[in-house]
Each structure stands twice: as C-alpha cells, then as structure tokens.
Design an enzyme around this catalytic site. Structure first.
Site, PDB file in Angstrom:
ATOM      1  N   HIS A   1      42.175  47.753  46.585  1.00 17.21           N
ATOM      2  CA  HIS A   1      41.666  46.390  46.749  1.00 17.21           C
ATOM      3  C   HIS A   1      40.162  46.478  46.973  1.00 17.21           C
ATOM      4  O   HIS A   1      39.698  47.110  47.919  1.00 17.21           O
ATOM      5  CB  HIS A   1      42.326  45.681  47.921  1.00 17.21           C
ATOM      6  CG  HIS A   1      41.888  44.252  48.059  1.00 17.21           C
ATOM      7  ND1 HIS A   1      42.567  43.204  47.481  1.00 17.21           N
ATOM      8  CD2 HIS A   1      40.826  43.698  48.692  1.00 17.21           C
ATOM      9  CE1 HIS A   1      41.942  42.071  47.757  1.00 17.21           C
ATOM     10  NE2 HIS A   1      40.887  42.343  48.491  1.00 17.21           N
ATOM     11  N   CYS A   2      39.403  45.851  46.087  1.00 17.36           N
ATOM     12  CA  CYS A   2      37.943  45.940  46.142  1.00 17.36           C
ATOM     13  C   CYS A   2      37.377  44.678  46.790  1.00 17.36           C
ATOM     14  O   CYS A   2      37.495  43.581  46.220  1.00 17.36           O
ATOM     15  CB  CYS A   2      37.370  46.112  44.739  1.00 17.36           C
ATOM     16  SG  CYS A   2      35.576  46.275  44.706  1.00 17.36           S
TER      17      CYS A   2
END
Length: 375
Positions: free
Chosen positions: A182-183
C-alpha cells in the site's frame, strides 16, 4: 474441688472442639480457593490456547494497537501525500519554465535547445500520465462469491475467496489481487492492474530528477556562490549601519528577483537530487523484484520457503517466474518488438496479462513450463 476440676475439664474439651472445628473450616476454605483458582486457570487456558501460537504471534498481538494507528493515519494522510507530490512536482516544473527555460533559450545552441525541449517534455508527460493512472486505477479485487474459482483459500479478515498471490490490505480493508504494497504517496494499493503504472512513475520520476540534477549542476554552483555572497554583503551592511560610517559607500544589494532566482535554483537542485537518491533506490529494488517475478510480499514468503526447503535438501522454484527477460516482457505487456515503443516509451493504457484470479502461461513467454497451480 472435684466439681471445679470437672467444670475446668469440660471447658477445655469445649475449647479444643471449637479449635478443631475452626481448623477444619479453615482447611476447607483454602481447598475451595485452590479449586476455584485451578478452575479459572483451566478456563483461561482453554479459551486462549492455540497450537500455532509462538513468539511472533505474541509480538504481533502486542503491536496490534500500533498497527491499527499506522493503518488509520496512513489512510487519512494519503490525500496529504498525494497533494504533496503534486505540489512539489508543480513547483519544480514552474521553476524550470520561469527561471531556467529563458536562460537555456538565450545561451544554449539550437541542437541542445531541441534536446532539452524534446526530452524534458517527454519525461514530464510520462511522469504525469503514469502517476495519474497509478492513483486512479483500481489494483483489482477478488469477487465476493466463490463462483468457479479453483484452488482458492478464504481470507481470515474479510471471509471471502482469496486467489493465489492475493493479500489483504489492512488500510483499504479489502483483498487485493497480486498485492505488492500500500503506497501512501498514491493513496492506493499497488496491485495487479496498476503495478506497471507505479513502477513506470518511479522510473520516469527518477530519470527526470537525475536529468534536472545533472543539467542544473553548473547553475546550482553559481546560485550557491551568489547566495553566500548575499549573506556576506548583508553582514557588511549591518556592520556599516552599526558603526554609523555614513561616508563609506554601502555595499551593492541584490534585487528581489535575483534573490528569488538563485534560491529557486538551489531548491530545485537539492530537491531533485534528494528524490533521485531515495526514489532511485526504491526503483532498483522493485526492478530486482520484477526480474525475479516476485512482489514485495512474495519476496518475504519465498525467502522463508526457500530456507525451509533448503533444510530438507530441496531447491525452491518460484512458480510465477518465467526467467529474467520474460518476466519483464510479462510485466510490461510486450508481445511484439514494436510494443517496446508503443507500450513502454509512450503512454499506454493496455491491461496486464490475465485477470489476477488465475495464472496461466502468458503467450509472450518463450520457455514453456508446466501450468502453474494456485498455491
């Protein structure tokens, strides 16, 4: 006399009987407390016992409040991080157009002007396109109904089918197909459908920052020297004002436009160099993962599996790796040679191979292997 002895003996017998009765009651109370303690301990162990519990599980349980806080903070600050990326990138572009481009047009040769205009605008278009696609494209989620999916497990958190290479994102609170991570800078998960956009953005942003750092090195040295001279002149001006020597000629001053120009050049070079180092390391890391046919999560899983099989004298083979060159072709979606131009060097919205639910052999793979099974 005898009556007194009899009365004393009766009192002593009554006293001994009371002491004996109290001792029995005390022992009975202690036994009841011990039984309650053992019963409560047995109930607690029966409720919390798990044959899979180990030190890692206990450590994860202790850090669960920290994980919860990080997940919620990341979820809320994702919008802030996206705005920060857009703001910083826009500031660099504005400095290039306002400060550097007029200087380039005045001092450089026509050949170098054409090169800077062509490469700079191509790099900018690739950065904007891939970043927009990375933040707006869904990474892909498995269907809630099982339907005809084969070889799938059940996610323990969302209680839904979990195909191979699918993992649960605690920030998005959903399972993601071929999840990498998850960025927060995208405010989105990197998964099956936007993994290529994410890597391309990192690559072209790194190239753009390196381009700005190398091209602006001479300007940065001149601007830094000018700023140091500004500080020295300001110091001299303060000394003149303190000594009240009006007969002396005041030192020359820099205009606001000159100060803004030099500080903008220094800001551009420092920011681009810092981003080039940090983002360049991240890009190399993901390039190595793509070469091995892995994601960030699968890298840790495969390492543990490799160590486990190595102890048994066996060799681990990644079932989703087709070889270094074919892994890149599958990742970039290159079927024919012209795709290197139309799909890699130019903006392209072509989807990745497969649906992310099953992993059959892609047609571009040259080495034929046994069909992959969902594990």
């Amino acid at each position: 006399m005898r009556s007194r002895q009899r009365m004393f003996a009766a009192v002593m017998r009554l006293l001994l009987k009371c002491l004996r009765l109290g001792r029995r009651r005390r022992f009975k109370l202690v036994r009841q407390v011990e039984q309650l303690w053992h019963y409560g301990h047995l109930c607690l162990r029966s409720l919390l016992y798990n044959s899979f519990t180990n030190g890692d599980v206990v450590l994860d349980s202790l850090f669960e409040p920290v994980y919860w806080l990080v997940d919620h903070v990341t979820r809320w600050f994702g919008v802030v991080f996206v705005a920060l990326v857009i703001g910083l990138t826009s500031s660099i572009v504005a400095i290039v157009y306002i400060c550097l481009l007029p200087l380039i047009l005045q001092t450089y040769t026509p050949a170098w002007i054409c090169w800077h205009l062509a490469y700079g605008h191509w790099n900018l278009v690739m950065i904007v396109f891939h970043y927009y696609m990375a933040i707006t494209t869904s990474p892909g989620h498995p269907p809630q109904a099982k339907n005809d999916l084969t070889g799938v497990s059940i996610c323990r958190k969302c209680i839904a089918p979990k195909p191979a290479r699918t993992h649960h994102c605690s920030i998005c609170n959903r399972c993601v197909l071929k999840m990498d991570h998850h960025c927060p800078w995208l405010n989105n998960c990197v998964g099956h459908y936007n993994h290529r956009y994410f890597f391309s953005f990192c690559l072209f942003m790194t190239m753009g920052c390196i381009y700005c750092s190398i091209s602006g090195w001479d300007m940065f040295r001149d601007a830094y020297a000018a700023i140091e001279k500004m500080k020295l002149l300001d110091k001299e001006r303060l000394q003149v004002a303190a000594n009240q020597t009006y007969y002396q000629t005041p030192p020359p001053t820099f205009s606001f436009r000159q100060r803004a120009f030099h500080k903008s050049v220094v800001y551009l070079w420092v920011l681009c160099s810092s981003v080039a180092l940090a983002l360049g390391a991240l890009t190399l890391w993901h390039a190595a993962l793509i070469t091995r046919g892995e994601t960030s999560i699968e890298r840790h899983i495969n390492r543990k599996e490799r160590q486990r099989l190595q102890k048994k004298g066996k060799v681990f083979r990644n079932p989703y790796s087709y070889g270094s060159w074919d892994n890149w072709k599958v990742f970039l979606g290159v079927d024919v040679p012209r795709h290197w131009l139309t799909r890699v060097l130019l903006p392209s919205r072509h989807p990745p191979y497969g649906t992310g639910l099953s992993w059959d052999l892609p047609p571009c793979v040259t080495e034929q292997r046994a069909p992959l099974l969902a594990i």
